[in-house]
Write a protein that holds these residues in place. Sequence first.
Motif, PDB file in Angstrom:
ATOM      1  N   ILE A 182      50.516  40.414  41.316  1.00  0.00           N
ATOM      2  CA  ILE A 182      50.098  39.699  42.698  1.00  0.00           C
ATOM      3  C   ILE A 182      49.862  37.912  41.840  1.00  0.00           C
ATOM      4  CG2 ILE A 182      48.200  38.776  43.379  1.00  0.00           C
ATOM      5  CD1 ILE A 182      48.212  42.202  43.796  1.00  0.00           C
ATOM      6  N   PHE A 183      50.734  37.084  42.403  1.00  0.00           N
ATOM      7  CA  PHE A 183      50.858  35.565  42.240  1.00  0.00           C
ATOM      8  C   PHE A 183      49.736  34.937  43.489  1.00  0.00           C
ATOM      9  CE2 PHE A 183      55.089  37.927  40.503  1.00  0.00           C
ATOM     10  CZ  PHE A 183      54.692  37.412  39.210  1.00  0.00           C
ATOM     11  N   ASP A 184      49.386  33.799  42.843  1.00  0.00           N
ATOM     12  CA  ASP A 184      48.620  32.928  44.005  1.00  0.00           C
ATOM     13  C   ASP A 184      48.320  31.748  43.133  1.00  0.00           C
ATOM     14  OD1 ASP A 184      46.141  32.263  42.772  1.00  0.00           O
ATOM     15  OD2 ASP A 184      45.335  34.658  43.384  1.00  0.00           O
ATOM     16  N   ASP A 185      48.868  30.472  43.901  1.00  0.00           N
ATOM     17  CA  ASP A 185      47.809  29.663  43.652  1.00  0.00           C
ATOM     18  C   ASP A 185      46.962  28.901  44.292  1.00  0.00           C
ATOM     19  OD1 ASP A 185      47.620  29.221  45.960  1.00  0.00           O
ATOM     20  OD2 ASP A 185      49.262  27.592  46.548  1.00  0.00           O
ATOM     21  N   GLY A 186      45.532  29.796  43.763  1.00  0.00           N
ATOM     22  CA  GLY A 186      44.365  30.008  44.147  1.00  0.00           C
ATOM     23  C   GLY A 186      43.964  28.790  42.852  1.00  0.00           C
ATOM     24  N   ASP A 187      42.504  28.626  42.862  1.00  0.00           N
ATOM     25  CA  ASP A 187      41.493  27.166  41.918  1.00  0.00           C
ATOM     26  C   ASP A 187      42.164  28.338  40.190  1.00  0.00           C
ATOM     27  OD1 ASP A 187      41.194  25.975  43.916  1.00  0.00           O
ATOM     28  OD2 ASP A 187      39.337  27.435  43.721  1.00  0.00           O
ATOM     29  N   GLY A 188      42.324  30.124  39.707  1.00  0.00           N
ATOM     30  CA  GLY A 188      42.296  29.829  39.008  1.00  0.00           C
ATOM     31  C   GLY A 188      40.935  30.521  38.549  1.00  0.00           C
ATOM     32  N   MET A 189      40.878  31.286  36.802  1.00  0.00           N
ATOM     33  CA  MET A 189      39.601  31.433  35.993  1.00  0.00           C
ATOM     34  C   MET A 189      39.821  30.418  35.133  1.00  0.00           C
ATOM     35  SD  MET A 189      39.076  34.736  37.593  1.00  0.00           S
ATOM     36  CE  MET A 189      40.565  35.884  36.961  1.00  0.00           C
ATOM     37  N   ASP A 190      38.584  30.022  34.354  1.00  0.00           N
ATOM     38  CA  ASP A 190      38.167  29.824  33.328  1.00  0.00           C
ATOM     39  C   ASP A 190      37.001  31.171  32.381  1.00  0.00           C
ATOM     40  OD1 ASP A 190      35.535  29.151  34.344  1.00  0.00           O
ATOM     41  OD2 ASP A 190      35.792  26.880  33.797  1.00  0.00           O
ATOM     42  N   LEU A 191      36.852  30.888  31.297  1.00  0.00           N
ATOM     43  CA  LEU A 191      36.044  31.191  31.008  1.00  0.00           C
ATOM     44  C   LEU A 191      35.100  32.228  31.680  1.00  0.00           C
ATOM     45  CD1 LEU A 191      36.970  30.594  26.853  1.00  0.00           C
ATOM     46  CD2 LEU A 191      37.532  32.649  27.955  1.00  0.00           C
TER      47      LEU A 191
ATOM     48  N   GLY B 146      46.888  52.202  39.424  1.00  0.00           N
ATOM     49  CA  GLY B 146      46.905  52.514  38.115  1.00  0.00           C
ATOM     50  C   GLY B 146      45.752  52.051  37.115  1.00  0.00           C
ATOM     51  N   SER B 147      45.560  52.589  36.223  1.00  0.00           N
ATOM     52  CA  SER B 147      45.006  52.825  34.740  1.00  0.00           C
ATOM     53  C   SER B 147      44.969  51.054  33.972  1.00  0.00           C
ATOM     54  CB  SER B 147      44.967  54.016  33.661  1.00  0.00           C
ATOM     55  OG  SER B 147      46.401  53.540  33.016  1.00  0.00           O
ATOM     56  N   LYS B 148      45.915  50.218  34.414  1.00  0.00           N
ATOM     57  CA  LYS B 148      45.538  49.455  33.558  1.00  0.00           C
ATOM     58  C   LYS B 148      46.464  48.007  34.123  1.00  0.00           C
ATOM     59  CE  LYS B 148      47.844  47.761  28.823  1.00  0.00           C
ATOM     60  NZ  LYS B 148      49.083  48.283  27.992  1.00  0.00           N
ATOM     61  N   VAL B 149      45.583  47.089  33.893  1.00  0.00           N
ATOM     62  CA  VAL B 149      45.587  45.952  34.640  1.00  0.00           C
ATOM     63  C   VAL B 149      45.825  44.608  33.541  1.00  0.00           C
ATOM     64  CG1 VAL B 149      42.830  45.312  34.732  1.00  0.00           C
ATOM     65  CG2 VAL B 149      44.823  44.364  36.394  1.00  0.00           C
ATOM     66  N   THR B 150      46.562  44.083  33.514  1.00  0.00           N
ATOM     67  CA  THR B 150      46.498  42.680  32.983  1.00  0.00           C
ATOM     68  C   THR B 150      46.476  41.423  34.126  1.00  0.00           C
ATOM     69  OG1 THR B 150      47.743  43.607  31.133  1.00  0.00           O
ATOM     70  CG2 THR B 150      47.823  41.318  31.560  1.00  0.00           C
ATOM     71  N   VAL B 151      45.771  40.543  33.723  1.00  0.00           N
ATOM     72  CA  VAL B 151      44.897  39.037  34.292  1.00  0.00           C
ATOM     73  C   VAL B 151      45.318  38.423  33.916  1.00  0.00           C
ATOM     74  CG1 VAL B 151      43.144  37.430  35.092  1.00  0.00           C
ATOM     75  CG2 VAL B 151      43.358  40.420  35.329  1.00  0.00           C
ATOM     76  N   LYS B 152      46.633  36.943  34.223  1.00  0.00           N
ATOM     77  CA  LYS B 152      46.613  36.218  33.876  1.00  0.00           C
ATOM     78  C   LYS B 152      46.225  34.585  34.499  1.00  0.00           C
ATOM     79  CE  LYS B 152      51.241  38.203  30.749  1.00  0.00           C
ATOM     80  NZ  LYS B 152      51.779  38.149  31.058  1.00  0.00           N
ATOM     81  N   THR B 153      45.820  34.247  34.302  1.00  0.00           N
ATOM     82  CA  THR B 153      45.071  32.790  34.767  1.00  0.00           C
ATOM     83  C   THR B 153      45.440  30.849  34.324  1.00  0.00           C
ATOM     84  OG1 THR B 153      43.542  32.317  36.593  1.00  0.00           O
ATOM     85  CG2 THR B 153      42.875  33.274  33.927  1.00  0.00           C
ATOM     86  N   SER B 154      44.867  30.824  35.247  1.00  0.00           N
ATOM     87  CA  SER B 154      45.009  29.358  34.383  1.00  0.00           C
ATOM     88  C   SER B 154      43.785  28.444  35.188  1.00  0.00           C
ATOM     89  CB  SER B 154      45.768  28.462  35.032  1.00  0.00           C
ATOM     90  OG  SER B 154      46.816  27.371  33.678  1.00  0.00           O
ATOM     91  N   LYS B 155      43.683  27.926  34.415  1.00  0.00           N
ATOM     92  CA  LYS B 155      41.992  26.218  34.755  1.00  0.00           C
ATOM     93  C   LYS B 155      42.192  25.375  34.204  1.00  0.00           C
ATOM     94  CE  LYS B 155      38.259  26.534  37.041  1.00  0.00           C
ATOM     95  NZ  LYS B 155      36.810  27.460  38.362  1.00  0.00           N
ATOM     96  N   GLN B 156      42.590  24.168  35.125  1.00  0.00           N
ATOM     97  CA  GLN B 156      42.437  22.912  34.031  1.00  0.00           C
ATOM     98  C   GLN B 156      43.338  22.898  32.921  1.00  0.00           C
ATOM     99  OE1 GLN B 156      37.885  22.594  33.796  1.00  0.00           O
ATOM    100  NE2 GLN B 156      37.675  21.878  35.792  1.00  0.00           N
ATOM    101  N   GLY B 157      44.317  23.341  32.842  1.00  0.00           N
ATOM    102  CA  GLY B 157      45.461  22.859  31.937  1.00  0.00           C
ATOM    103  C   GLY B 157      45.473  24.005  30.377  1.00  0.00           C
ATOM    104  N   THR B 158      44.165  25.070  31.247  1.00  0.00           N
ATOM    105  CA  THR B 158      44.477  26.553  29.758  1.00  0.00           C
ATOM    106  C   THR B 158      44.242  27.432  30.645  1.00  0.00           C
ATOM    107  OG1 THR B 158      42.677  24.853  28.926  1.00  0.00           O
ATOM    108  CG2 THR B 158      42.696  27.607  27.908  1.00  0.00           C
ATOM    109  N   ASN B 159      45.470  28.208  29.775  1.00  0.00           N
ATOM    110  CA  ASN B 159      45.455  29.592  30.114  1.00  0.00           C
ATOM    111  C   ASN B 159      44.915  30.751  29.844  1.00  0.00           C
ATOM    112  OD1 ASN B 159      48.314  28.566  31.749  1.00  0.00           O
ATOM    113  ND2 ASN B 159      49.543  29.012  30.345  1.00  0.00           N
ATOM    114  N   TYR B 160      44.244  31.607  30.164  1.00  0.00           N
ATOM    115  CA  TYR B 160      43.460  33.270  29.217  1.00  0.00           C
ATOM    116  C   TYR B 160      44.277  34.144  30.202  1.00  0.00           C
ATOM    117  CZ  TYR B 160      40.167  29.635  29.689  1.00  0.00           C
ATOM    118  OH  TYR B 160      39.767  27.725  29.783  1.00  0.00           O
ATOM    119  N   SER B 161      44.263  35.281  29.346  1.00  0.00           N
ATOM    120  CA  SER B 161      44.760  36.294  29.448  1.00  0.00           C
ATOM    121  C   SER B 161      44.153  37.664  28.980  1.00  0.00           C
ATOM    122  CB  SER B 161      46.649  36.772  28.934  1.00  0.00           C
ATOM    123  OG  SER B 161      46.617  37.506  28.633  1.00  0.00           O
ATOM    124  N   PHE B 162      44.383  38.514  30.159  1.00  0.00           N
ATOM    125  CA  PHE B 162      43.399  39.136  29.166  1.00  0.00           C
ATOM    126  C   PHE B 162      43.896  40.826  29.585  1.00  0.00           C
ATOM    127  CE2 PHE B 162      40.836  38.830  33.166  1.00  0.00           C
ATOM    128  CZ  PHE B 162      40.045  39.312  33.659  1.00  0.00           C
TER     129      PHE B 162
END
Length: 150
Positions: A51-60, A100-116
């Motif tokens: 799932i891809f979107d162009d929303g606000d994204g998330m920070d820590l 499923g049993s595993k999810v990977t989230v990649k997000t970006s906010k204010q020029g910083t990428n986060y992944s978990f």
Amino acid sequence: MMRLSVSGKIIKEISEKIPNTIYAIVELIKNSYEAMANTIEINVCDNNIEIFDDGDGMDLDDIHSLLIVSHSNKEYGVVKNGRIISGEKGLGFFSVFKFGSKVTVKTSKQGTNYSFTIDMNEIEGLEDIHDSNVDISESSSIDLKKMEQE
């Protein structure tokens, strides 16, 4: 004095209470909508849902709030930037485990990428989820607003 604790099985219980996969997809689309996304793309390929979107994204701080089970900063019925907010229970994200049993989230906010990545198989065996850790990687590069479901 004792501390209240919650078994890792609670996440599995939450995802099993989601009536069906259509409802789970709607929950994820609502999250994108409430993040002010104008475009949402859903790809199904092999054993993955992306799932891809162009929303606000998330920070820590946003990720921290997302990972608190049954916590939400959203207020039901409030209008935010012309959109009615419907999420308030803090459970919608956990609908990903309907697929499923595993999810990977990649997000970006204010020029910083986060992944978990969260693996249900690891969480459900925990006696107390308070003791679990989610490793979040952080980098600054191109915008990535992506959630992958394996």
